[in-house]
Scaffold this active site. Sequence first.
Site, PDB file in Angstrom:
ATOM      1  CE  LYS A  68      -1.984  -0.987   3.932  1.00  0.00           C
ATOM      2  NZ  LYS A  68      -1.230  -2.214   4.267  1.00  0.00           N
TER       3      LYS A  68
ATOM      4  NE  ARG B  87      -4.615  -1.539   9.108  1.00  0.00           N
ATOM      5  CZ  ARG B  87      -3.479  -0.871   8.949  1.00  0.00           C
ATOM      6  NH1 ARG B  87      -3.419   0.191   8.220  1.00  0.00           N
ATOM      7  NH2 ARG B  87      -2.391  -1.294   9.530  1.00  0.00           N
TER       8      ARG B  87
ATOM      9  NE  ARG C 184       7.874  -2.725   6.040  1.00  0.00           N
ATOM     10  CZ  ARG C 184       6.586  -2.495   6.264  1.00  0.00           C
ATOM     11  NH1 ARG C 184       5.868  -1.866   5.363  1.00  0.00           N
ATOM     12  NH2 ARG C 184       6.025  -2.893   7.370  1.00  0.00           N
TER      13      ARG C 184
ATOM     14  NE  ARG D 236       6.389  -0.465  10.096  1.00  0.00           N
ATOM     15  CZ  ARG D 236       5.258  -0.421   9.398  1.00  0.00           C
ATOM     16  NH1 ARG D 236       5.212   0.251   8.269  1.00  0.00           N
ATOM     17  NH2 ARG D 236       4.190  -1.055   9.820  1.00  0.00           N
TER      18      ARG D 236
ATOM     19  NE  ARG E 177       2.161  -5.132  11.051  1.00  0.00           N
ATOM     20  CZ  ARG E 177       3.168  -4.850  10.229  1.00  0.00           C
ATOM     21  NH1 ARG E 177       4.374  -5.365  10.443  1.00  0.00           N
ATOM     22  NH2 ARG E 177       2.985  -4.062   9.206  1.00  0.00           N
TER      23      ARG E 177
HETATM   24  P1  AP5 Z   1       4.918  -1.609   1.772  1.00  0.00           P
HETATM   25  O1  AP5 Z   1       4.601  -0.729   0.628  1.00  0.00           O
HETATM   26  O2  AP5 Z   1       5.728  -1.046   2.894  1.00  0.00           O
HETATM   27  O3  AP5 Z   1       3.589  -2.335   2.308  1.00  0.00           O
HETATM   28  P2  AP5 Z   1       2.367  -1.765   3.143  1.00  0.00           P
HETATM   29  O4  AP5 Z   1       1.157  -2.430   2.615  1.00  0.00           O
HETATM   30  O5  AP5 Z   1       2.394  -0.275   3.168  1.00  0.00           O
HETATM   31  O6  AP5 Z   1       2.735  -2.396   4.540  1.00  0.00           O
HETATM   32  P3  AP5 Z   1       2.676  -1.791   6.012  1.00  0.00           P
HETATM   33  O7  AP5 Z   1       3.352  -2.817   6.891  1.00  0.00           O
HETATM   34  O8  AP5 Z   1       3.233  -0.409   6.089  1.00  0.00           O
HETATM   35  O9  AP5 Z   1       1.180  -1.786   6.245  1.00  0.00           O
HETATM   36  P4  AP5 Z   1       0.515  -1.916   7.569  1.00  0.00           P
HETATM   37  O10 AP5 Z   1      -0.843  -1.721   7.092  1.00  0.00           O
HETATM   38  O11 AP5 Z   1       0.717  -3.111   8.386  1.00  0.00           O
HETATM   39  O12 AP5 Z   1       1.265  -0.829   8.473  1.00  0.00           O
HETATM   40  P5  AP5 Z   1       0.875   0.644   8.854  1.00  0.00           P
HETATM   41  O13 AP5 Z   1       2.124   1.418   8.886  1.00  0.00           O
HETATM   42  O14 AP5 Z   1      -0.280   1.124   8.062  1.00  0.00           O
HETATM   43  O15 AP5 Z   1       5.658  -2.909   1.174  1.00  0.00           O
HETATM   44  C1  AP5 Z   1       6.112  -3.940   2.034  1.00  0.00           C
HETATM   45  C2  AP5 Z   1       7.458  -4.489   1.498  1.00  0.00           C
HETATM   46  O16 AP5 Z   1       7.225  -5.147   0.238  1.00  0.00           O
HETATM   47  C3  AP5 Z   1       8.507  -3.393   1.213  1.00  0.00           C
HETATM   48  O17 AP5 Z   1       9.765  -3.921   1.544  1.00  0.00           O
HETATM   49  C4  AP5 Z   1       8.380  -3.148  -0.308  1.00  0.00           C
HETATM   50  O18 AP5 Z   1       9.601  -2.711  -0.877  1.00  0.00           O
HETATM   51  C5  AP5 Z   1       7.984  -4.542  -0.815  1.00  0.00           C
HETATM   52  N1  AP5 Z   1       7.100  -4.498  -1.978  1.00  0.00           N
HETATM   53  C6  AP5 Z   1       6.060  -3.631  -2.193  1.00  0.00           C
HETATM   54  N2  AP5 Z   1       5.436  -3.922  -3.358  1.00  0.00           N
HETATM   55  C7  AP5 Z   1       6.094  -4.998  -3.879  1.00  0.00           C
HETATM   56  C8  AP5 Z   1       5.924  -5.772  -5.076  1.00  0.00           C
HETATM   57  N3  AP5 Z   1       4.951  -5.498  -5.959  1.00  0.00           N
HETATM   58  N4  AP5 Z   1       6.760  -6.816  -5.292  1.00  0.00           N
HETATM   59  C9  AP5 Z   1       7.743  -7.103  -4.400  1.00  0.00           C
HETATM   60  N5  AP5 Z   1       7.978  -6.406  -3.256  1.00  0.00           N
HETATM   61  C10 AP5 Z   1       7.149  -5.358  -2.999  1.00  0.00           C
HETATM   62  O19 AP5 Z   1       0.299   0.432  10.348  1.00  0.00           O
HETATM   63  C11 AP5 Z   1       1.162   0.087  11.416  1.00  0.00           C
HETATM   64  C12 AP5 Z   1       0.323  -0.080  12.669  1.00  0.00           C
HETATM   65  O20 AP5 Z   1      -0.324   1.169  12.999  1.00  0.00           O
HETATM   66  C13 AP5 Z   1      -0.842  -1.084  12.543  1.00  0.00           C
HETATM   67  O21 AP5 Z   1      -0.417  -2.411  12.801  1.00  0.00           O
HETATM   68  C14 AP5 Z   1      -1.803  -0.555  13.618  1.00  0.00           C
HETATM   69  O22 AP5 Z   1      -1.372  -0.929  14.914  1.00  0.00           O
HETATM   70  C15 AP5 Z   1      -1.641   0.958  13.493  1.00  0.00           C
HETATM   71  N6  AP5 Z   1      -2.614   1.530  12.550  1.00  0.00           N
HETATM   72  C16 AP5 Z   1      -2.311   2.160  11.367  1.00  0.00           C
HETATM   73  N7  AP5 Z   1      -3.435   2.554  10.751  1.00  0.00           N
HETATM   74  C17 AP5 Z   1      -4.470   2.175  11.544  1.00  0.00           C
HETATM   75  C18 AP5 Z   1      -5.881   2.275  11.420  1.00  0.00           C
HETATM   76  N8  AP5 Z   1      -6.453   2.871  10.350  1.00  0.00           N
HETATM   77  N9  AP5 Z   1      -6.635   1.751  12.403  1.00  0.00           N
HETATM   78  C19 AP5 Z   1      -6.095   1.172  13.491  1.00  0.00           C
HETATM   79  N10 AP5 Z   1      -4.760   1.025  13.659  1.00  0.00           N
HETATM   80  C20 AP5 Z   1      -3.950   1.525  12.690  1.00  0.00           C
END
Ligand code: AP5
Length: 226
Positions: free
Chosen positions: A14, A89, A128, A161, A172
């Site tokens: 994402k 989410r 990552r 991270r 998660r």
């Molecule tokens: P990346 O682009 O970083 O993936 P992502 O989907 O953004 O993953 P996140 O871990 O950031 O999402 P998340 O939803 O768990 O975390 P968030 O920070 O929102 O890609 C991942 C890896 O794959 C990278 O190394 C990239 O290079 C590689 N990659 C990407 N595309 C690729 C491809 N096509 N092919 C190969 N490799 C590829 O949330 C963190 C925490 O915050 C949550 O756990 C929760 O506790 C809290 N939180 C955040 N938002 C909310 C909410 N709305 N409600 C409640 N809690 C929340």
Amino acid sequence: MKVYVMVGAPGAGKGTQAAILAEQLGMRHLASGDLFREAVREGTPVGLEAKRYMDRGALVPDPVVIAMIEERLDRQDAAAGVILDGFPRTRPQAEALAVALARREAQVDAALYVGVPEDELVRRLSGRWVCRASGHPYHVVSKPPLVTGICDIDGSELYQREDDRPETVRARLEQQLAPMYDVIDHYTELGVLVAVDGTQPIAAVTEALLRAIAHPARPAGRSEAA
Ligand code: AP5
């Protein structure tokens, strides 16, 4: 104000795609996870509360998230349009977003679901690295930086991270997939969901998303991917 939301499991790509789309479409990339990590670093009350949930892979309670995003929608830099990454989410977050946007005479124009199977999610999260300054994501295999340990874009240090440790990754995925499917159902019911195959290379996923944005009415569903 144009509004796109990115939907996908942890590690689906994402953040990677939202950053590219925001750049190409001239929109603001708003990532709830980045906002929480910033609040944690600054030690604000929201940050202290969020950390308790993030450390165990749980979702932060809806009211905290909703208030934080609403505040960001009112900032000047959101006026040209926003790509919401990691929000909503849960179904209550999606419903609250609809109300908040309606107050601003806007709506979700497309919900972009990036589907990736679970074993690939684990591989992506465990490899990552992200940059300290802005959270730009890299991967040891699929997207290495030009210089090891340094962000190509802003030169800041890369780090892993806390919540990408194997046990937190498992938590998660266990806790966050079911509410994600509720969000998918919500946007499917509204007819704005488009699903793309997130297992393709990064550039191919971007192309698919841009095509989906240009033709938002195409039918979509959960597909076999997480
Ligand atoms: P990346 O682009 O970083 O993936 P992502 O989907 O953004 O993953 P996140 O871990 O950031 O999402 P998340 O939803 O768990 O975390 P968030 O920070 O929102 O890609 C991942 C890896 O794959 C990278 O190394 C990239 O290079 C590689 N990659 C990407 N595309 C690729 C491809 N096509 N092919 C190969 N490799 C590829 O949330 C963190 C925490 O915050 C949550 O756990 C929760 O506790 C809290 N939180 C955040 N938002 C909310 C909410 N709305 N409600 C409640 N809690 C929340």
